[in-house]
Design a protein around this motif. Structure first.
Motif, PDB file in Angstrom:
ATOM      1  N   LEU A 164     -53.201  -7.661   4.980  1.00  0.00           N
ATOM      2  CA  LEU A 164     -52.004  -6.839   5.142  1.00  0.00           C
ATOM      3  C   LEU A 164     -50.819  -7.426   4.373  1.00  0.00           C
ATOM      4  O   LEU A 164     -50.064  -6.692   3.746  1.00  0.00           O
ATOM      5  CB  LEU A 164     -51.640  -6.691   6.625  1.00  0.00           C
ATOM      6  CG  LEU A 164     -52.504  -5.734   7.429  1.00  0.00           C
ATOM      7  CD1 LEU A 164     -52.153  -5.839   8.912  1.00  0.00           C
ATOM      8  CD2 LEU A 164     -52.335  -4.304   6.945  1.00  0.00           C
ATOM      9  N   CYS A 165     -50.678  -8.735   4.422  1.00  0.00           N
ATOM     10  CA  CYS A 165     -49.580  -9.378   3.691  1.00  0.00           C
ATOM     11  C   CYS A 165     -49.716  -9.151   2.197  1.00  0.00           C
ATOM     12  O   CYS A 165     -48.724  -8.927   1.499  1.00  0.00           O
ATOM     13  CB  CYS A 165     -49.544 -10.871   3.997  1.00  0.00           C
ATOM     14  SG  CYS A 165     -48.830 -11.230   5.600  1.00  0.00           S
ATOM     15  N   THR A 166     -50.928  -9.199   1.702  1.00  0.00           N
ATOM     16  CA  THR A 166     -51.162  -8.946   0.279  1.00  0.00           C
ATOM     17  C   THR A 166     -50.825  -7.511  -0.082  1.00  0.00           C
ATOM     18  O   THR A 166     -50.134  -7.251  -1.066  1.00  0.00           O
ATOM     19  CB  THR A 166     -52.641  -9.232  -0.073  1.00  0.00           C
ATOM     20  OG1 THR A 166     -52.934 -10.586   0.251  1.00  0.00           O
ATOM     21  CG2 THR A 166     -52.919  -8.999  -1.533  1.00  0.00           C
ATOM     22  N   GLN A 167     -51.309  -6.582   0.729  1.00  0.00           N
ATOM     23  CA  GLN A 167     -51.108  -5.163   0.438  1.00  0.00           C
ATOM     24  C   GLN A 167     -49.659  -4.718   0.623  1.00  0.00           C
ATOM     25  O   GLN A 167     -49.182  -3.842  -0.096  1.00  0.00           O
ATOM     26  CB  GLN A 167     -52.020  -4.298   1.319  1.00  0.00           C
ATOM     27  CG  GLN A 167     -53.501  -4.522   1.099  1.00  0.00           C
ATOM     28  CD  GLN A 167     -53.949  -4.098  -0.286  1.00  0.00           C
ATOM     29  OE1 GLN A 167     -53.515  -3.080  -0.798  1.00  0.00           O
ATOM     30  NE2 GLN A 167     -54.815  -4.900  -0.888  1.00  0.00           N
ATOM     31  N   GLY A 209     -61.382 -11.650  13.466  1.00  0.00           N
ATOM     32  CA  GLY A 209     -60.902 -11.301  12.142  1.00  0.00           C
ATOM     33  C   GLY A 209     -59.404 -11.115  12.038  1.00  0.00           C
ATOM     34  O   GLY A 209     -58.917 -10.532  11.064  1.00  0.00           O
ATOM     35  N   LYS A 210     -58.653 -11.608  13.022  1.00  0.00           N
ATOM     36  CA  LYS A 210     -57.196 -11.439  13.017  1.00  0.00           C
ATOM     37  C   LYS A 210     -56.555 -12.053  11.772  1.00  0.00           C
ATOM     38  O   LYS A 210     -55.724 -11.428  11.123  1.00  0.00           O
ATOM     39  CB  LYS A 210     -56.583 -12.072  14.264  1.00  0.00           C
ATOM     40  CG  LYS A 210     -57.027 -11.470  15.569  1.00  0.00           C
ATOM     41  CD  LYS A 210     -56.385 -12.170  16.743  1.00  0.00           C
ATOM     42  CE  LYS A 210     -56.734 -13.636  16.853  1.00  0.00           C
ATOM     43  NZ  LYS A 210     -58.112 -13.942  17.227  1.00  0.00           N
ATOM     44  N   THR A 211     -56.944 -13.262  11.437  1.00  0.00           N
ATOM     45  CA  THR A 211     -56.360 -13.940  10.288  1.00  0.00           C
ATOM     46  C   THR A 211     -56.713 -13.230   8.991  1.00  0.00           C
ATOM     47  O   THR A 211     -55.856 -13.042   8.117  1.00  0.00           O
ATOM     48  CB  THR A 211     -56.824 -15.411  10.231  1.00  0.00           C
ATOM     49  OG1 THR A 211     -56.434 -16.056  11.444  1.00  0.00           O
ATOM     50  CG2 THR A 211     -56.203 -16.141   9.062  1.00  0.00           C
ATOM     51  N   THR A 212     -57.949 -12.808   8.862  1.00  0.00           N
ATOM     52  CA  THR A 212     -58.369 -12.082   7.663  1.00  0.00           C
ATOM     53  C   THR A 212     -57.566 -10.800   7.510  1.00  0.00           C
ATOM     54  O   THR A 212     -57.071 -10.479   6.419  1.00  0.00           O
ATOM     55  CB  THR A 212     -59.880 -11.767   7.724  1.00  0.00           C
ATOM     56  OG1 THR A 212     -60.594 -12.998   7.864  1.00  0.00           O
ATOM     57  CG2 THR A 212     -60.343 -11.025   6.499  1.00  0.00           C
ATOM     58  N   LEU A 213     -57.421 -10.067   8.589  1.00  0.00           N
ATOM     59  CA  LEU A 213     -56.650  -8.827   8.558  1.00  0.00           C
ATOM     60  C   LEU A 213     -55.190  -9.103   8.214  1.00  0.00           C
ATOM     61  O   LEU A 213     -54.602  -8.426   7.363  1.00  0.00           O
ATOM     62  CB  LEU A 213     -56.745  -8.102   9.900  1.00  0.00           C
ATOM     63  CG  LEU A 213     -55.875  -6.848  10.045  1.00  0.00           C
ATOM     64  CD1 LEU A 213     -56.276  -5.791   9.023  1.00  0.00           C
ATOM     65  CD2 LEU A 213     -55.952  -6.302  11.456  1.00  0.00           C
ATOM     66  N   GLU A 270     -46.967  -6.808   0.542  1.00  0.00           N
ATOM     67  CA  GLU A 270     -46.036  -7.803  -0.001  1.00  0.00           C
ATOM     68  C   GLU A 270     -45.150  -8.338   1.120  1.00  0.00           C
ATOM     69  O   GLU A 270     -43.921  -8.317   1.045  1.00  0.00           O
ATOM     70  CB  GLU A 270     -45.214  -7.208  -1.139  1.00  0.00           C
ATOM     71  CG  GLU A 270     -46.057  -6.765  -2.314  1.00  0.00           C
ATOM     72  CD  GLU A 270     -45.227  -6.179  -3.443  1.00  0.00           C
ATOM     73  OE1 GLU A 270     -44.009  -6.466  -3.509  1.00  0.00           O
ATOM     74  OE2 GLU A 270     -45.801  -5.454  -4.254  1.00  0.00           O
ATOM     75  N   ALA A 271     -45.782  -8.799   2.181  1.00  0.00           N
ATOM     76  CA  ALA A 271     -45.084  -9.237   3.387  1.00  0.00           C
ATOM     77  C   ALA A 271     -45.219 -10.749   3.575  1.00  0.00           C
ATOM     78  O   ALA A 271     -45.896 -11.434   2.812  1.00  0.00           O
ATOM     79  CB  ALA A 271     -45.667  -8.510   4.594  1.00  0.00           C
ATOM     80  N   THR A 272     -44.577 -11.247   4.596  1.00  0.00           N
ATOM     81  CA  THR A 272     -44.633 -12.655   4.965  1.00  0.00           C
ATOM     82  C   THR A 272     -45.409 -12.809   6.254  1.00  0.00           C
ATOM     83  O   THR A 272     -45.196 -12.054   7.199  1.00  0.00           O
ATOM     84  CB  THR A 272     -43.210 -13.224   5.152  1.00  0.00           C
ATOM     85  OG1 THR A 272     -42.475 -13.034   3.940  1.00  0.00           O
ATOM     86  CG2 THR A 272     -43.238 -14.689   5.502  1.00  0.00           C
ATOM     87  N   LEU A 273     -46.272 -13.795   6.296  1.00  0.00           N
ATOM     88  CA  LEU A 273     -47.079 -14.071   7.477  1.00  0.00           C
ATOM     89  C   LEU A 273     -46.461 -15.237   8.242  1.00  0.00           C
ATOM     90  O   LEU A 273     -46.237 -16.309   7.681  1.00  0.00           O
ATOM     91  CB  LEU A 273     -48.515 -14.414   7.065  1.00  0.00           C
ATOM     92  CG  LEU A 273     -49.485 -14.796   8.169  1.00  0.00           C
ATOM     93  CD1 LEU A 273     -49.692 -13.632   9.127  1.00  0.00           C
ATOM     94  CD2 LEU A 273     -50.804 -15.234   7.574  1.00  0.00           C
ATOM     95  N   PHE A 274     -46.162 -15.012   9.514  1.00  0.00           N
ATOM     96  CA  PHE A 274     -45.677 -16.068  10.392  1.00  0.00           C
ATOM     97  C   PHE A 274     -46.796 -16.375  11.378  1.00  0.00           C
ATOM     98  O   PHE A 274     -46.898 -15.753  12.436  1.00  0.00           O
ATOM     99  CB  PHE A 274     -44.415 -15.637  11.150  1.00  0.00           C
ATOM    100  CG  PHE A 274     -43.222 -15.467  10.269  1.00  0.00           C
ATOM    101  CD1 PHE A 274     -42.470 -16.570   9.896  1.00  0.00           C
ATOM    102  CD2 PHE A 274     -42.851 -14.223   9.812  1.00  0.00           C
ATOM    103  CE1 PHE A 274     -41.367 -16.419   9.072  1.00  0.00           C
ATOM    104  CE2 PHE A 274     -41.752 -14.058   8.996  1.00  0.00           C
ATOM    105  CZ  PHE A 274     -41.012 -15.165   8.624  1.00  0.00           C
ATOM    106  N   ALA A 275     -47.630 -17.327  11.038  1.00  0.00           N
ATOM    107  CA  ALA A 275     -48.783 -17.665  11.875  1.00  0.00           C
ATOM    108  C   ALA A 275     -48.333 -18.460  13.093  1.00  0.00           C
ATOM    109  O   ALA A 275     -47.561 -19.417  12.985  1.00  0.00           O
ATOM    110  CB  ALA A 275     -49.789 -18.472  11.070  1.00  0.00           C
ATOM    111  N   LEU A 276     -48.796 -18.070  14.247  1.00  0.00           N
ATOM    112  CA  LEU A 276     -48.434 -18.748  15.493  1.00  0.00           C
ATOM    113  C   LEU A 276     -48.856 -20.219  15.470  1.00  0.00           C
ATOM    114  O   LEU A 276     -48.204 -21.077  16.069  1.00  0.00           O
ATOM    115  CB  LEU A 276     -49.084 -18.032  16.687  1.00  0.00           C
ATOM    116  CG  LEU A 276     -48.711 -18.536  18.070  1.00  0.00           C
ATOM    117  CD1 LEU A 276     -47.210 -18.401  18.308  1.00  0.00           C
ATOM    118  CD2 LEU A 276     -49.470 -17.780  19.129  1.00  0.00           C
TER     119      LEU A 276
END
Length: 63
Positions: free
Chosen positions: A25-28, A17-21, A30-36
Motif C-alpha cells: 500500500l505504501c508503494t502504491q 500478511g499485514k506487513t506485506t499488505l 506513495e505513503a509513509t509506514l509507521f510500524a508499531l
C-alpha cells in the motif's frame, strides 16, 4: 492542491500478511509506514531470559 491526511490501520493475526499488505500500500499510494514495532521499549539491557518473558501485547511494552 491540498490533500487531507488519511490513516489506514491494518489488523490481523500473526502471519496473516499485514506487513506485506502495508508495504505494498505504501508503494502504491506513495505513503509513509509507521510500524508499531518501532515503538517498543528497548530491552537490550536485559538478559535474554527476562526479554523472553516480556508480554509484548501489554500496553506497558510500548513507549
Amino acid at each position: 492542491m491540498m490533500f487531507k491526511p488519511l490513516v489506514i490501520a491494518i489488523a490481523g493475526c500473526s502471519g496473516s500478511g499485514k506487513t506485506t499488505l502495508a508495504r505494498e500500500l505504501c508503494t502504491q499510494l506513495e505513503a509513509t509506514l509507521f510500524a508499531l514495532d518501532l515503538y517498543y521499549r528497548d530491552l537490550s539491557h536485559l538478559p535474554f531470559e527476562a526479554r523472553d518473558k516480556t508480554n509484548f501485547d501489554h500496553p506497558d511494552s510500548l513507549e
